[in-house]
Design an enzyme around this catalytic site. Structure first.
Site, short mmCIF file in Angstrom:
data_model
loop_
_atom_site.label_atom_id
_atom_site.label_comp_id
_atom_site.label_asym_id
_atom_site.label_seq_id
_atom_site.Cartn_x
_atom_site.Cartn_y
_atom_site.Cartn_z
N MET A 113 36.05 32.85 45.77
CA MET A 113 35.21 31.65 45.70
C MET A 113 35.37 30.90 47.01
O MET A 113 35.97 29.82 47.08
CB MET A 113 35.63 30.80 44.50
CG MET A 113 35.24 31.43 43.17
SD MET A 113 35.88 30.55 41.74
CE MET A 113 37.46 31.39 41.57
N ASP A 147 33.37 34.92 33.17
CA ASP A 147 34.57 34.15 33.54
C ASP A 147 34.33 32.68 33.23
O ASP A 147 33.45 32.06 33.82
CB ASP A 147 34.85 34.34 35.03
CG ASP A 147 36.09 33.61 35.51
OD1 ASP A 147 36.76 32.94 34.71
OD2 ASP A 147 36.40 33.72 36.71
N HIS A 177 38.56 37.62 43.09
CA HIS A 177 37.32 36.86 43.01
C HIS A 177 37.35 35.80 44.10
O HIS A 177 38.06 34.80 44.00
CB HIS A 177 37.22 36.22 41.61
CG HIS A 177 36.05 35.33 41.42
ND1 HIS A 177 35.98 34.42 40.38
CD2 HIS A 177 34.89 35.18 42.12
CE1 HIS A 177 34.85 33.76 40.45
NE2 HIS A 177 34.18 34.19 41.50
N ASP A 235 41.87 34.43 41.30
CA ASP A 235 40.87 33.46 41.74
C ASP A 235 41.27 32.87 43.08
O ASP A 235 42.24 32.11 43.18
CB ASP A 235 40.74 32.33 40.70
CG ASP A 235 40.05 32.80 39.43
OD1 ASP A 235 38.94 33.32 39.53
OD2 ASP A 235 40.64 32.64 38.33
N SER A 271 43.34 35.74 33.97
CA SER A 271 43.34 35.04 35.26
C SER A 271 44.69 34.37 35.50
O SER A 271 45.13 33.54 34.69
CB SER A 271 42.24 33.98 35.28
OG SER A 271 42.39 33.15 36.41
N HIS A 281 43.12 39.21 37.21
CA HIS A 281 42.03 38.48 37.87
C HIS A 281 42.64 37.42 38.77
O HIS A 281 43.41 36.56 38.32
CB HIS A 281 41.12 37.82 36.84
CG HIS A 281 39.89 37.21 37.42
ND1 HIS A 281 38.80 37.95 37.82
CD2 HIS A 281 39.59 35.91 37.70
CE1 HIS A 281 37.87 37.13 38.29
NE2 HIS A 281 38.33 35.90 38.25
N MET A 283 40.31 30.40 46.00
CA MET A 283 39.47 29.23 46.24
C MET A 283 39.82 28.59 47.57
O MET A 283 41.00 28.50 47.93
CB MET A 283 39.67 28.20 45.11
CG MET A 283 39.42 28.75 43.72
SD MET A 283 39.65 27.46 42.46
CE MET A 283 39.54 28.44 40.97
N MET A 319 29.37 33.64 36.01
CA MET A 319 30.25 32.53 35.66
C MET A 319 29.73 31.83 34.42
O MET A 319 28.55 31.48 34.34
CB MET A 319 30.35 31.55 36.82
CG MET A 319 31.01 32.09 38.08
SD MET A 319 32.72 32.61 37.83
CE MET A 319 33.49 31.04 37.30
N GLY A 349 35.92 29.80 29.93
CA GLY A 349 35.84 29.41 28.52
C GLY A 349 35.86 30.59 27.57
O GLY A 349 35.35 30.49 26.44
#
Length: 219
Positions: A68, A175, A66, A35, A8, A33, A37, A137, A177
């Site tokens: 969000m 996705d 992705h 993200d 990511s 990846h 947002m 997630m 941790g």
């Protein structure tokens, strides 16, 4: 099933994003990846289609976008034009999930569905045969560097069984941790695509970090 590693860029150094993407490509990453947002669906802002268009020029890696964001259907055309290869939308963020997946496929892209940790698999039961990927997630979305939520592991297994019953070999992405230890757990549960941000970008040896995520590969 072969494990795909998707670092990511949320954890990359934005001041030299092109170089950061080239670094993971040279280190053996499969996907990038991205993200996205909106500060509404999640409590943070990142980047949009114009940034994706710029970084598309620096790599041929698969772009996994992705979203969000609320009302993701309104952004499909923009991200398709910017160079996305796959768009993943949250089932919680759109009223018409099936139509949204149709629109992504209509743009010539792979279509994915994401679920937050507390969201039920019932939200995707009716689209098991319409998505190319399901993203579960393993942290609450919105920020990088969070701790893995182990209670999602049984959910990965349940989704894999649902897909098997539907005779589907659809990818399950995780996705949040993800590191060498948690990668083994999620792969064992049925995941096939691993998103990792801080674990990859914070490593002294990027290639070794990516390779360690594949240690649980069942292929």
């Amino acid at each position: 099933m072969k494990i795909q590693v998707a670092p990511s860029i949320l954890s990359a150094d934005f001041s030299c994003l092109g170089d950061e993407i080239r670094k993971i490509e040279q280190a053996g990453a499969d996907w990038v990846h991205i993200d996205v947002m909106d500060g509404n669906f999640v409590p943070n802002l990142t980047f949009g289609a114009p940034v994706v268009s710029k970084i598309r020029k620096v790599t041929k890696l698969f772009f996994d976008c992705h979203l969000m964001v609320e009302h993701p259907e309104t952004y499909i055309e923009d991200f398709a034009k910017a160079g996305a290869d796959q768009i993943v939308v949250h089932a919680e963020a759109t009223r018409h999930l099936h139509r949204c997946l149709q629109a992504i496929h209509g743009a010539g892209l792979r279509a994915g569905v994401a679920l937050n940790p507390a969201s039920s698999l019932a939200l995707v039961e009716e689209v098991l045969c319409d998505a190319d990927l399901f993203l579960l997630m393993t942290v609450n979305p919105g920020f990088g560097g969070q701790k893995f939520i182990p209670s999602v592991l049984p959910k990965i297994g349940r989704l894999r069984r649902m897909l098997q019953q539907a005779n589907r070999k659809t990818d399950i992405q995780v996705d949040g941790g993800i590191n060498a230890e948690t990668a083994k757990l999620v792969v064992g549960a049925g995941a096939t695509v691993l998103v990792a941000g801080s674990y990859v970008y914070g490593a002294a040896d990027t290639a070794a970090a990516i390779a360690s995520l594949r240690a649980g590969d069942r292929s």
